[in-house]
Design a protein around this motif. Structure first.
Motif, mmCIF file in Angstrom:
data_model
loop_
_atom_site.group_PDB
_atom_site.id
_atom_site.type_symbol
_atom_site.label_atom_id
_atom_site.label_comp_id
_atom_site.label_asym_id
_atom_site.label_seq_id
_atom_site.Cartn_x
_atom_site.Cartn_y
_atom_site.Cartn_z
ATOM 1 N N UNK A 67 13.256 4.863 -1.711
ATOM 2 C CA UNK A 67 14.809 4.783 -1.615
ATOM 3 C C UNK A 67 14.837 4.606 0.076
ATOM 4 N N UNK A 68 14.386 5.693 0.821
ATOM 5 C CA UNK A 68 14.634 5.841 2.192
ATOM 6 C C UNK A 68 14.038 4.466 2.942
ATOM 7 N N UNK A 69 12.933 3.912 2.532
ATOM 8 C CA UNK A 69 12.619 2.847 3.305
ATOM 9 C C UNK A 69 13.299 1.676 3.182
ATOM 10 N N UNK A 70 13.791 1.411 1.687
ATOM 11 C CA UNK A 70 14.935 0.351 1.588
ATOM 12 C C UNK A 70 16.009 0.415 2.213
ATOM 13 N N UNK A 85 -1.031 8.182 -4.083
ATOM 14 C CA UNK A 85 0.438 8.374 -3.762
ATOM 15 C C UNK A 85 0.519 8.250 -2.396
ATOM 16 N N UNK A 86 -0.220 8.897 -1.821
ATOM 17 C CA UNK A 86 -0.120 8.693 -0.167
ATOM 18 C C UNK A 86 -0.064 7.588 0.336
ATOM 19 N N UNK A 87 -0.979 6.806 -0.162
ATOM 20 C CA UNK A 87 -1.157 5.313 0.286
ATOM 21 C C UNK A 87 -0.053 4.361 -0.129
ATOM 22 N N UNK A 88 0.650 4.870 -1.197
ATOM 23 C CA UNK A 88 1.737 4.113 -1.649
ATOM 24 C C UNK A 88 2.962 4.273 -0.741
ATOM 25 N N UNK A 89 3.203 5.734 -0.452
ATOM 26 C CA UNK A 89 4.189 6.059 0.382
ATOM 27 C C UNK A 89 3.774 5.445 1.957
ATOM 28 N N UNK A 90 2.759 5.281 2.224
ATOM 29 C CA UNK A 90 2.515 4.851 3.478
ATOM 30 C C UNK A 90 2.637 3.292 3.543
ATOM 31 N N UNK A 91 2.562 2.670 2.199
ATOM 32 C CA UNK A 91 2.834 1.144 2.057
ATOM 33 C C UNK A 91 4.368 0.943 2.088
ATOM 34 N N UNK A 121 9.589 8.072 -5.239
ATOM 35 C CA UNK A 121 11.087 7.375 -5.360
ATOM 36 C C UNK A 121 11.886 7.665 -4.223
ATOM 37 N N UNK A 122 11.892 8.840 -3.714
ATOM 38 C CA UNK A 122 12.512 9.112 -2.461
ATOM 39 C C UNK A 122 11.883 8.309 -1.137
#
Length: 148
Positions: free
Chosen positions: A11-14, A46-52, A7-8
């Motif tokens: 938010x950061x990417x957005x 989750x790591x791949x989702x964060x990278x996405x 979630x963080x």
């Protein structure tokens, strides 16, 4: 320091891409959200989702390499983001080789390409741009071994 939650990261990417739009003039965060959802739907970690969420941040100058290096993220997330960051003037074969050599990055790029090549997204672009991008995406898919 604990790692950022998904979630963080979202938010950061957005926030980092808040002023950016895609080639069709849509908010760039819509692309990031679609790529992250695609990674999740393809069984990504989750790591791949964060990278996405972060896959275009350095390439698009939304976040710096220095920020990424210092960010409270797992090393594999940082490695995928850097693998997915195409350098100016970089040959496609070098770029795709780096993606293939980085664990987890191929699934993120597959989701990115799927959204980029979405006919509904391409339909709003002018003909020459649509043709150029379709050819580019097909070449990248071929170099990555992603056949239809």
């Amino acid at each position: 320091m604990p790692h950022l939650t998904l979630a963080e990261v979202e938010a950061l990417a957005r926030e980092a891409h808040a002023t950016q739009t895609d080639k069709a003039g849509r908010p760039y965060a819509e692309h990031l959200s679609a790529v992250a959802a695609g990674v999740r739907a393809r069984g990504g970690s989750d790591a791949q989702i964060a990278a996405a969420w972060l896959h275009d941040a350095v390439e698009d100058d939304a976040l710096s390499r220095e920020w990424l290096a210092a960010a409270p993220l797992p090393p594999e997330v940082k490695a995928m983001v850097l693998a997915l960051t195409k350098e100016k003037g970089e040959a496609l074969d070098a770029y795709t080789a780096r993606i293939l050599a980085t664990p987890g990055a191929l699934l993120v790029k597959e989701s990115d390409l799927a959204h980029n090549a979405d006919p509904a997204r391409l339909a709003v672009l002018d003909g020459p741009t649509r043709a150029r991008l379709a050819a580019k995406y097909a070449t990248v898919r071929r170099l990555l071994g992603l056949t239809a």
